[in-house]
Motif scaffolding. Sequence first.
Motif, PDB file in Angstrom:
ATOM      1  N   LEU A 303       0.809  -1.216   0.000  1.00  0.00           N
ATOM      2  CA  LEU A 303       0.000   0.000   0.000  1.00  0.00           C
ATOM      3  C   LEU A 303       0.842   1.266   0.000  1.00  0.00           C
ATOM      4  N   VAL A 304       2.115   1.162   0.331  1.00  0.00           N
ATOM      5  CA  VAL A 304       2.994   2.331   0.363  1.00  0.00           C
ATOM      6  C   VAL A 304       3.759   2.490  -0.939  1.00  0.00           C
ATOM      7  N   THR A 305       4.397   1.406  -1.402  1.00  0.00           N
ATOM      8  CA  THR A 305       5.279   1.515  -2.572  1.00  0.00           C
ATOM      9  C   THR A 305       4.633   1.071  -3.876  1.00  0.00           C
ATOM     10  N   GLY A 306       3.536   0.305  -3.795  1.00  0.00           N
ATOM     11  CA  GLY A 306       2.903  -0.226  -4.998  1.00  0.00           C
ATOM     12  C   GLY A 306       3.559  -1.472  -5.541  1.00  0.00           C
ATOM     13  N   GLU A 307       4.602  -1.990  -4.871  1.00  0.00           N
ATOM     14  CA  GLU A 307       5.269  -3.204  -5.328  1.00  0.00           C
ATOM     15  C   GLU A 307       4.415  -4.432  -5.026  1.00  0.00           C
ATOM     16  N   SER A 308       4.657  -5.497  -5.768  1.00  0.00           N
ATOM     17  CA  SER A 308       3.925  -6.740  -5.568  1.00  0.00           C
ATOM     18  C   SER A 308       4.759  -7.724  -4.756  1.00  0.00           C
ATOM     19  N   ASN A 309       4.100  -8.448  -3.849  1.00  0.00           N
ATOM     20  CA  ASN A 309       4.769  -9.496  -3.066  1.00  0.00           C
ATOM     21  C   ASN A 309       6.111  -9.006  -2.523  1.00  0.00           C
ATOM     22  N   HIS A 310       6.087  -7.846  -1.929  1.00  0.00           N
ATOM     23  CA  HIS A 310       7.303  -7.101  -1.588  1.00  0.00           C
ATOM     24  C   HIS A 310       8.141  -7.781  -0.499  1.00  0.00           C
ATOM     25  N   PHE A 311       7.483  -8.359   0.527  1.00  0.00           N
ATOM     26  CA  PHE A 311       8.216  -8.798   1.705  1.00  0.00           C
ATOM     27  C   PHE A 311       8.045 -10.276   2.023  1.00  0.00           C
ATOM     28  N   GLY A 312       9.116 -10.840   2.579  1.00  0.00           N
ATOM     29  CA  GLY A 312       9.034 -12.086   3.311  1.00  0.00           C
ATOM     30  C   GLY A 312       8.794 -11.713   4.762  1.00  0.00           C
ATOM     31  N   CYS A 319      13.665 -10.999  -5.795  1.00  0.00           N
ATOM     32  CA  CYS A 319      13.234 -11.700  -7.009  1.00  0.00           C
ATOM     33  C   CYS A 319      12.044 -11.033  -7.670  1.00  0.00           C
ATOM     34  N   GLU A 320      11.293 -10.237  -6.929  1.00  0.00           N
ATOM     35  CA  GLU A 320      10.142  -9.567  -7.523  1.00  0.00           C
ATOM     36  C   GLU A 320      10.573  -8.465  -8.474  1.00  0.00           C
ATOM     37  N   GLN A 321      11.678  -7.795  -8.158  1.00  0.00           N
ATOM     38  CA  GLN A 321      12.191  -6.744  -9.041  1.00  0.00           C
ATOM     39  C   GLN A 321      13.149  -7.308 -10.084  1.00  0.00           C
ATOM     40  N   PHE A 330      16.750 -13.733  -0.143  1.00  0.00           N
ATOM     41  CA  PHE A 330      16.265 -12.746   0.824  1.00  0.00           C
ATOM     42  C   PHE A 330      17.340 -11.692   1.035  1.00  0.00           C
ATOM     43  N   GLY A 331      16.911 -10.461   1.275  1.00  0.00           N
ATOM     44  CA  GLY A 331      17.872  -9.381   1.450  1.00  0.00           C
ATOM     45  C   GLY A 331      17.161  -8.074   1.689  1.00  0.00           C
ATOM     46  N   HIS A 332      17.844  -6.982   1.409  1.00  0.00           N
ATOM     47  CA  HIS A 332      17.210  -5.665   1.537  1.00  0.00           C
ATOM     48  C   HIS A 332      17.994  -4.633   0.748  1.00  0.00           C
ATOM     49  N   SER A 333      17.247  -3.742   0.127  1.00  0.00           N
ATOM     50  CA  SER A 333      17.856  -2.609  -0.560  1.00  0.00           C
ATOM     51  C   SER A 333      18.029  -1.467   0.424  1.00  0.00           C
ATOM     52  N   GLY A 334      18.736  -0.428  -0.013  1.00  0.00           N
ATOM     53  CA  GLY A 334      18.918   0.758   0.808  1.00  0.00           C
ATOM     54  C   GLY A 334      18.827   2.002  -0.048  1.00  0.00           C
ATOM     55  N   ALA A 335      18.383   3.093   0.565  1.00  0.00           N
ATOM     56  CA  ALA A 335      18.310   4.361  -0.153  1.00  0.00           C
ATOM     57  C   ALA A 335      19.661   4.675  -0.771  1.00  0.00           C
ATOM     58  N   ALA A 336      19.642   5.365  -1.876  1.00  0.00           N
ATOM     59  CA  ALA A 336      20.771   5.682  -2.753  1.00  0.00           C
ATOM     60  C   ALA A 336      20.954   4.614  -3.806  1.00  0.00           C
ATOM     61  N   GLY A 337      20.299   3.436  -3.652  1.00  0.00           N
ATOM     62  CA  GLY A 337      20.341   2.422  -4.695  1.00  0.00           C
ATOM     63  C   GLY A 337      21.085   1.162  -4.330  1.00  0.00           C
ATOM     64  N   SER A 338      21.495   1.031  -3.058  1.00  0.00           N
ATOM     65  CA  SER A 338      22.258  -0.130  -2.629  1.00  0.00           C
ATOM     66  C   SER A 338      21.381  -1.371  -2.527  1.00  0.00           C
ATOM     67  N   LEU A 339      22.045  -2.544  -2.497  1.00  0.00           N
ATOM     68  CA  LEU A 339      21.324  -3.811  -2.381  1.00  0.00           C
ATOM     69  C   LEU A 339      22.246  -4.860  -1.787  1.00  0.00           C
ATOM     70  N   GLY A 340      21.699  -5.667  -0.872  1.00  0.00           N
ATOM     71  CA  GLY A 340      22.398  -6.833  -0.362  1.00  0.00           C
ATOM     72  C   GLY A 340      21.444  -7.997  -0.311  1.00  0.00           C
TER      73      GLY A 340
END
Length: 383
Positions: A303-312, A319-321, A330-340
């Motif tokens: 409801l905030v970002t509009g992404e589908s199946n966003h979270f575990g 994998c959704e993006q 499983f992981g998490h992105s970060g502001a500025a464009g980072s990803l782990g």
Amino acid sequence: MAVGVQGTVAEGFEGARGVRRIPRREAHEPGAQLVAYHHGRRVVDLWAGEGLDGDSLTSVYSIGKGAAHLVVALLVQEGVLDLDREVAYYWPEFEAEGKERLTLRALISHRAGLVGVDGGFTTEELADDRVPAARLAGQKPLWEPGEAYGHHALVIGALTGEVVRRVTGRSIQELYEERVRAPYGLDLYLGLPEELEPRWREVLPLVPTPEQAEQIAAGAPAPGSFRAIAFNQHGPEPTDLVAFGNSRLARALGSASAGGVGNARGTARMYAAAISTVDGRPPLLAPRTAAEFAMVHTPGTDLVTGESNHFGLGFERPCEQFPFLDSGVFGHSGAAGSLGFADPASGVAYAYTRRRFAPPSAHGPSPENRRLAQSVLRVAAAL
């Protein structure tokens, strides 16, 4: 604007040619780091950008959510926390305003409806997890708790961290330091010690082209929307993420939602430790735990970002993006464009960090992650 990439690629991974062009072609040098592990061994360690090297630290924002929820996963695995217990069982004040039936599983799936508070938070409040937790305990949810989900962008770590504190008597930052960061020597911090400040590099804002400026303006959240509340844009002190990341207070306190400080080496090593043997230590997570925390528990639209199946559970589902990723990632992105992220199926742990915010959005992984992660995974699959 690509500049010279420095660092090393292990034997066998020379075929990951895409990683030799870390930055995208942008008008202003982003500064970036890329690290990957394969079955517990570091195989890619690259960086590019003026004033940046492999040891440099910068604010990695929501990558800290991955560190915090790794602690939660460990506590669930050990039976200290029960995902299907009501949050109010652990934290009695939380039951106010109709939240008494919300479970821990629903909370860390971003289903609480507590993406912000009336009137918003100050920067000082957001930096200190105890303050948002106390205010959110008495807040009326924006939707029926448990019935929908939306990214609790700046507060999820405060909420889950308060549950952890009530049960263990320790903050999530303390447990992360003792159980994960220090034992593995990770350059990923929830609370940056002052003596490491000389290694820290300030976050750089996007300098948009006229076209990008139009895109940013068009994508700005509507006043009063869930997105505006989640990113604290609705109060008298709207949050500026660049300023927040550059705040010594935010770095020192290490908000478990947005206060992560680190580099790609630390982030990738953390995810490697989660799924692989590292330095003779067994994986932190059993396969069953990793699978449960990676699995989508609330299908549908965020409801905030509009992404589908966003979270575990606590973690994002990259994998959704990036559909080439396995559903167990499983992981998490970060502001500025980072990803782990960690990929148990391939044994790959991946981290990419940026110093400058990526165009045109400040949230979520920047587009070059597709090329970089695909290059690493392609070689890992061939091996």
